[in-house]
Each structure stands twice: as C-alpha cells, then as structure tokens.
Design an enzyme around this catalytic site. Structure first.
Site, PDB file in Angstrom:
ATOM      1  N   HIS A 177      13.057  -0.142   7.993  1.00 27.79           N
ATOM      2  CA  HIS A 177      13.431   1.303   8.828  1.00 27.79           C
ATOM      3  C   HIS A 177      14.811   1.596   8.773  1.00 27.79           C
ATOM      4  O   HIS A 177      15.098   2.773   8.639  1.00 27.79           O
ATOM      5  CB  HIS A 177      13.015   0.891  10.321  1.00 27.79           C
ATOM      6  CG  HIS A 177      11.425   0.979  10.587  1.00 27.79           C
ATOM      7  ND1 HIS A 177      10.991   0.187  11.553  1.00 27.79           N
ATOM      8  CD2 HIS A 177      10.491   1.455  10.072  1.00 27.79           C
ATOM      9  CE1 HIS A 177       9.574   0.460  11.296  1.00 27.79           C
ATOM     10  NE2 HIS A 177       9.270   1.188  10.711  1.00 27.79           N
ATOM     11  N   ARG A 284       3.757  14.519  12.197  1.00 28.16           N
ATOM     12  CA  ARG A 284       3.349  13.397  12.441  1.00 28.16           C
ATOM     13  C   ARG A 284       3.419  13.245  14.042  1.00 28.16           C
ATOM     14  O   ARG A 284       3.982  13.010  14.744  1.00 28.16           O
ATOM     15  CB  ARG A 284       4.139  11.858  11.856  1.00 28.16           C
ATOM     16  CG  ARG A 284       4.350  12.392  10.329  1.00 28.16           C
ATOM     17  CD  ARG A 284       5.115  11.029  10.017  1.00 28.16           C
ATOM     18  NE  ARG A 284       5.412  11.258   8.400  1.00 28.16           N
ATOM     19  CZ  ARG A 284       6.406  11.774   8.013  1.00 28.16           C
ATOM     20  NH1 ARG A 284       7.285  12.170   8.843  1.00 28.16           N
ATOM     21  NH2 ARG A 284       6.503  11.635   6.513  1.00 28.16           N
ATOM     22  N   ARG A 320      -0.731  17.110  12.389  1.00 28.21           N
ATOM     23  CA  ARG A 320      -1.792  15.991  11.905  1.00 28.21           C
ATOM     24  C   ARG A 320      -2.229  15.380  13.028  1.00 28.21           C
ATOM     25  O   ARG A 320      -1.551  14.927  13.757  1.00 28.21           O
ATOM     26  CB  ARG A 320      -1.135  15.168  10.786  1.00 28.21           C
ATOM     27  CG  ARG A 320      -2.006  14.051  10.325  1.00 28.21           C
ATOM     28  CD  ARG A 320      -1.302  13.043   9.202  1.00 28.21           C
ATOM     29  NE  ARG A 320      -0.345  12.072   9.734  1.00 28.21           N
ATOM     30  CZ  ARG A 320       0.577  11.553   8.920  1.00 28.21           C
ATOM     31  NH1 ARG A 320       0.359  11.338   7.765  1.00 28.21           N
ATOM     32  NH2 ARG A 320       1.336  10.700   9.691  1.00 28.21           N
ATOM     33  N   ASN A 439       1.992   8.940  -0.860  1.00 27.40           N
ATOM     34  CA  ASN A 439       2.243   7.524  -0.351  1.00 27.40           C
ATOM     35  C   ASN A 439       0.915   6.616  -0.450  1.00 27.40           C
ATOM     36  O   ASN A 439       0.941   5.629  -1.268  1.00 27.40           O
ATOM     37  CB  ASN A 439       3.013   7.522   0.831  1.00 27.40           C
ATOM     38  CG  ASN A 439       4.147   8.331   0.826  1.00 27.40           C
ATOM     39  OD1 ASN A 439       4.778   8.773  -0.463  1.00 27.40           O
ATOM     40  ND2 ASN A 439       4.912   8.420   1.831  1.00 27.40           N
ATOM     41  N   ASP A 440      -0.081   7.081   0.286  1.00 23.63           N
ATOM     42  CA  ASP A 440      -1.097   6.299   0.433  1.00 23.63           C
ATOM     43  C   ASP A 440      -2.130   6.600  -0.834  1.00 23.63           C
ATOM     44  O   ASP A 440      -2.862   5.593  -1.578  1.00 23.63           O
ATOM     45  CB  ASP A 440      -1.991   6.699   1.633  1.00 23.63           C
ATOM     46  CG  ASP A 440      -1.629   5.758   2.752  1.00 23.63           C
ATOM     47  OD1 ASP A 440      -1.198   4.739   2.741  1.00 23.63           O
ATOM     48  OD2 ASP A 440      -1.888   6.323   4.081  1.00 23.63           O
ATOM     49  N   ARG A 450       1.976  -0.757  -1.124  1.00 24.10           N
ATOM     50  CA  ARG A 450       2.997   0.229  -1.463  1.00 24.10           C
ATOM     51  C   ARG A 450       4.098  -0.559  -0.770  1.00 24.10           C
ATOM     52  O   ARG A 450       5.381  -0.384  -1.232  1.00 24.10           O
ATOM     53  CB  ARG A 450       3.115   1.361  -0.839  1.00 24.10           C
ATOM     54  CG  ARG A 450       3.020   1.643   0.557  1.00 24.10           C
ATOM     55  CD  ARG A 450       2.658   3.087   1.082  1.00 24.10           C
ATOM     56  NE  ARG A 450       3.140   3.350   2.281  1.00 24.10           N
ATOM     57  CZ  ARG A 450       2.729   4.221   3.126  1.00 24.10           C
ATOM     58  NH1 ARG A 450       1.409   4.873   2.750  1.00 24.10           N
ATOM     59  NH2 ARG A 450       3.160   4.606   4.286  1.00 24.10           N
ATOM     60  N   CYS A 487       2.474  16.609   0.856  1.00 21.79           N
ATOM     61  CA  CYS A 487       3.358  15.990   1.986  1.00 21.79           C
ATOM     62  C   CYS A 487       3.843  14.861   1.652  1.00 21.79           C
ATOM     63  O   CYS A 487       4.337  14.140   2.717  1.00 21.79           O
ATOM     64  CB  CYS A 487       2.993  16.366   3.235  1.00 21.79           C
ATOM     65  SG  CYS A 487       1.413  15.365   3.588  1.00 21.79           S
TER      66      CYS A 487
END
Length: 529
Positions: A177, A284, A320, A439-440, A450, A487
């Site tokens: 983070h 998000r 989303r 990313n996914d 990942r 995105c």
C-alpha cells in the site's frame, strides 16, 4: 544500487533516513479485566475514527481497509481472551497483532504477505494511543529523497510531495500500500533496494532513477552528467505535459482519444479534473462499503453519486458496482475464507449470491441517474451472459418499484475474465460498453498471481496472449458498435499507448497523476492501420 521500480522518474536530492519502532509494552501490574478491556477499546475507537477521516481522502480505500481490520470480531475476541487470561491491555494487543502479522507473513500469496505491513501499521497506531508515545515524525525540511526500511501507509499519507521528491525502501513490494500511495502522489519510488540504509548517510546527495530501478549514491562524473541530463529532460516533459493536460488529446493523424480517470471517492475528483480527466472511467465504490462496520444506506450512496456526477458536469461517471469478496473482505458483511480467493466469490458473483448487497446500490444509482444523466453502471467479474441478464433483471425490478425508466441507464461490464473475452460477441449484444481491466485479465490469462514477485515475468500485459485477448475484446465491441475502454494499469502506461491504439482502443482511464503523460504520449503517436 538496484531495486524494483514502483513509480518512474529521475530525481536528485539529499538523503533523509527514517526509522520507526513499535512502542514497548509498559511494565505495570494488570488491573481488573473490565478496565483493561476498556483501555484497549478506547484506543481502538480513537484510531478507527482517525482512519475513517483518512478514508475520505484520495486512495482512502487503503485506510478504510485498516479501519475494517481494527473492527474484526475475531481479532477483538483474541485480545479479550488474552486479557481474561491475565494480560495487561498493551501486552494482549501486541501479542494478538503479532499473531495476525505472523499469519499474513506465512501466506502463500505474495499479495497477502505484503499485507503484514498493514497489520503492523494498525498495531503501532493503537499501541501509541494506549502508551501515549508520540509517533516518529518524518522530519523533512528541504526537498529530499526519503530512505527507509519500509513505510506504513499512515507514514506515506502524511508526506509532503513538495519536499519528498523520491522514496527508496530496502524492503516493501510493488503491490504494498505504501507503493500504491507513492504512485498516486506521483513520487518516483523504489522498493527492495537492499542495503540502502547501510550505504547512504543522512544528507548525502543521491539520485533515484525510477526508470532503471537504480539508486545512485557515488556515481562517476560521466554518470552524474548523464543522469542530470535525463532528469532535466524528464522534468521538462512533466512540466509540458501538465501545461497541456486540460487540452483534449488526438493522435498525430487526427484520431480523437478520450482520457478519463480512475477514482476511489469524491476527494479524488478535483485532482482528476485538474490533471485533464474528461470524466471518470472507473469509480471504485468499495470505499463506501469498507470505511464502516455497517453497510452504506441507499441515501448515503445516492448522495455520493450525485456529488461526484455534479462535479463532473456533463462528463461521464462510470460507477462500478461493488467489487469485493475473496481477497477483499467486508467488515459489515463477513464472508468465509477461500483457498483461492482470486478464483472465488468475487464481484458480480458475490452480489448475485447475496442480492441485498447489490439492490441498495442499484436503487441509489437509478435515482442518481434521474438527476444526472452522465451516470453509467459497470459490472465487475462477469464471465457469462446469464450474469448480465440477472443484474439487468434486478435493475428493472427496482426501477419498476421506484417508478423509474431503467432503459436510460447505460450498463456495461468489466472484461477481466478469459471467459468474458471468449463470450465477448454474446456479451456485447447485452450491454452498452466494455471496459478492460488489465490487472485481473493479465493474471487470469497467464494463470499467475499478480501479487507474487516470483512471477514477475508472467505478470506482463505485453505478453502476446494478453494482447490477443485485448484485441479480441476491441473487435467484438467494434462489431457490435459499442465503445471499449480500458481502466487497468496498462491504460496509464505510455509504453503501451501505441499498441493499444493500433489494436483499436480509443478510450483510456487511469490514475489522475498519470493522465498528463498519457495525453502527451497520445499526441506523439500515429495509429498504424
């Protein structure tokens, strides 16, 4: 000295070395259990309230997750059990948190192992509250490069980006983070630069090269000159990109490209607009659910959606729907742990399994859309057409109950599961737009976690298989006449812009700090037809 780059850029400045430590458990006799329990509970409540305030800031979902950790019922039971066995509050808290940190450190997933730093962060904050020991301050009086073993998210959030020009950590990880916050602040940063604290002295001039992943502390004259030239060129490019960020971006051959921002909450909107965002390609909504130990009400969600939509004017706001589950738990909605959380009950799967999570959100979005027509809905983790139809049926049911017209609300999906790529033609007939979450998508196409730094070579969105999946998605969208955006992290990578434009992508959404450079890259690119 080499490390892993987590944010690009070249900066030179004096080094500031920072360390912090956990307050020691005081030597005192235990009082009655009720006193000890109240002592630790009061400290937890104070820290949690502070984290809830931080959760309203950009990238506040990190602090919302910390607040959620503090409110974990199992953790509280572990602390109470130690107190009932005779431990003082500070010892009970320290031991319970150490046990939790040990569990994270032993996890199979690199991503979960890097969460140990988050546990240590909340442990330290509560301990400081109980002992009255002040936090170690990052004392930076002039523009500097900050060196540390690791930084807690609470440390990074308090940094002044005008004075902290770069960050170099001897530990940490690309998905930690602190790394995410450094990227969000636009600070060049390295992690895993082993030995940096031992070989650099306070005040020593160093150069951090976030492009090559190097920290220079004793370069030759020739290398110094080369680094200075690269630094000056990079800073000039950054300045020019920021100057032109508010202008629309088109390629050299006149193709118009939309550039939008990914946001985590209302506080991100101003920075996004100032960075040249032409709307929000990904909001998000998890932060609304993770910042509290109770689920957000329909009215609370409605107010947030309306505030953001109003701030954007007529520019799009892509909301989303709730994307939690598996590796992203909710304090307000306990879920069983899973052996393979990335392949588990996540996103739309969770919301269809527990419609009460989704229905309140759909009602808030429908109502907000009545007042702000720039709002659109995006569904995550879709694999099959049936999942889209189930969400649309719920949407229609709630619209009928509210007396609203559901057909005016654009509904799109995230393309992040290989099945969605292979089903793209059928899915395109059901929705109004696609958004590719690289990313996914990358980790699922390559079957590689990942967050695992041992699989860095596989976690590569330039792999031909991933590029082919993106190309297939764009082709399906084009055939159906629906827009396709991206995105994921790849969208903000200038090294990927040429290939994505060639594939047919015309809409990019990335973190606000990346938008000026992204627009500058688009303006320098000609689409190969």
């Amino acid at each position: 000295m080499s490390g892993l780059s987590v944010n690009e850029g070249i900066v030179s400045a004096p080094a500031v070395l920072f360390t912090h430590s956990m307050p020691a458990v005081p030597e005192r006799d235990a009082r009655d259990a009720a006193f000890e329990i109240e002592h630790v509970k009061r400290a937890i409540d104070t820290v949690a309230a502070h984290l809830d305030q931080q959760a309203k800031r950009p990238h506040g979902d990190i602090f919302a997750a910390h607040s959620m950790m503090l409110r974990d019922p199992e953790l509280w039971q572990a602390v109470q059990a130690r107190i009932q066995a005779g431990a003082i509050a500070e010892r009970a808290w320290a031991d319970a948190l150490q046990a939790l940190a040990d569990d994270f450190r032993a996890a199979e997933s690199q991503y979960m192992r890097e969460r140990e730093a988050d546990v240590q962060d909340i442990a330290r904050q509560v301990m400081m509250e109980m002992t009255g020991e002040p936090a170690a301050a990052v004392a930076i009086e002039q523009p500097s490069i900050l060196l540390a073993r690791d930084l807690m998210p609470s440390d990074v959030a308090g940094l002044d980006s005008a004075k902290v020009l770069g960050i170099c950590l001897s530990e940490g990880g690309k998905t930690s983070h602190s790394a995410i916050l450094a990227r969000a602040m636009g600070i060049p940063a390295l992690v895993k630069a082993r030995g940096c604290l031992e070989q650099v002295t306070p005040g020593q001039m160093v150069t951090l090269d976030g492009f090559a992943g190097l920290l220079w502390f004793a370069p030759s004259a020739a290398v110094s000159a080369q680094l200075a030239a690269q630094r000056d060129a990079w800073q000039a490019e950054q300045h020019q990109a920021k100057q032109r960020a508010l202008q629309h971006a088109s390629t050299t051959d006149g193709i118009s490209v939309s550039v939008l921002a990914n946001i985590g909450g209302p506080d991100d909107v101003r920075k996004a607009l100032d960075s040249g965002a032409e709307g929000v390609g990904l909001f998000r909504t998890e932060f609304l659910f993770q910042r509290s130990d109770s689920l957000p009400t329909e009215q609370e969600q409605f107010d947030v959606y309306c505030d953001i939509a109003a701030a954007l004017g007529d520019q799009p706001l892509t909301i989303r729907s709730l994307d939690v589950g598996g590796d992203k738990p909710l304090a307000a909605f306990p879920m069983p742990s899973e052996d393979n959380p990335f392949l588990g009950v996540r996103g739309v799967r969770l919301c269809l399994k527990h419609p009460e999570l989704l229905v309140t959100q759909l009602r808030a979005i429908l109502r907000a859309h009545q007042q702000h027509r720039n709002i659109q809905l995006m569904i995550p983790m879709v694999a099959r057409v049936d999942e889209v139809r189930q969400v649309k049926a719920l949407l229609q049911r709630e619209a009928d109950a509210l007396g609203l017209d559901a057909s005016t609300l654009p509904v799109g999906i995230m393309i992040e599961v290989p099945a969605a790529v292979l089903n793209a033609d059928a899915l395109a007939a059901e929705v109004d737009f696609f958004s590719i979450g690289t990313n996914d998508l990358t980790q699922y196409v390559m079957a590689a976690d990942r967050g695992n730094t041992e699989l860095t070579d596989l976690i590569n969105y330039f792999d031909p298989a991933v590029l082919r999946a993106i190309e297939m998605t764009c082709a399906a969208g084009g055939k159906a006449g629906i827009p396709v955006s991206m995105c994921g992290e790849m969208a903000g990578d200038p090294k990927a812009t040429q290939q994505l434009l060639n594939i047919g992508l015309r809409k990019f959404s990335a973190s606000a700090s990346l938008l000026p450079a992204l627009k500058a890259q688009i303006r320098q690119t000609a689409v190969m037809k």
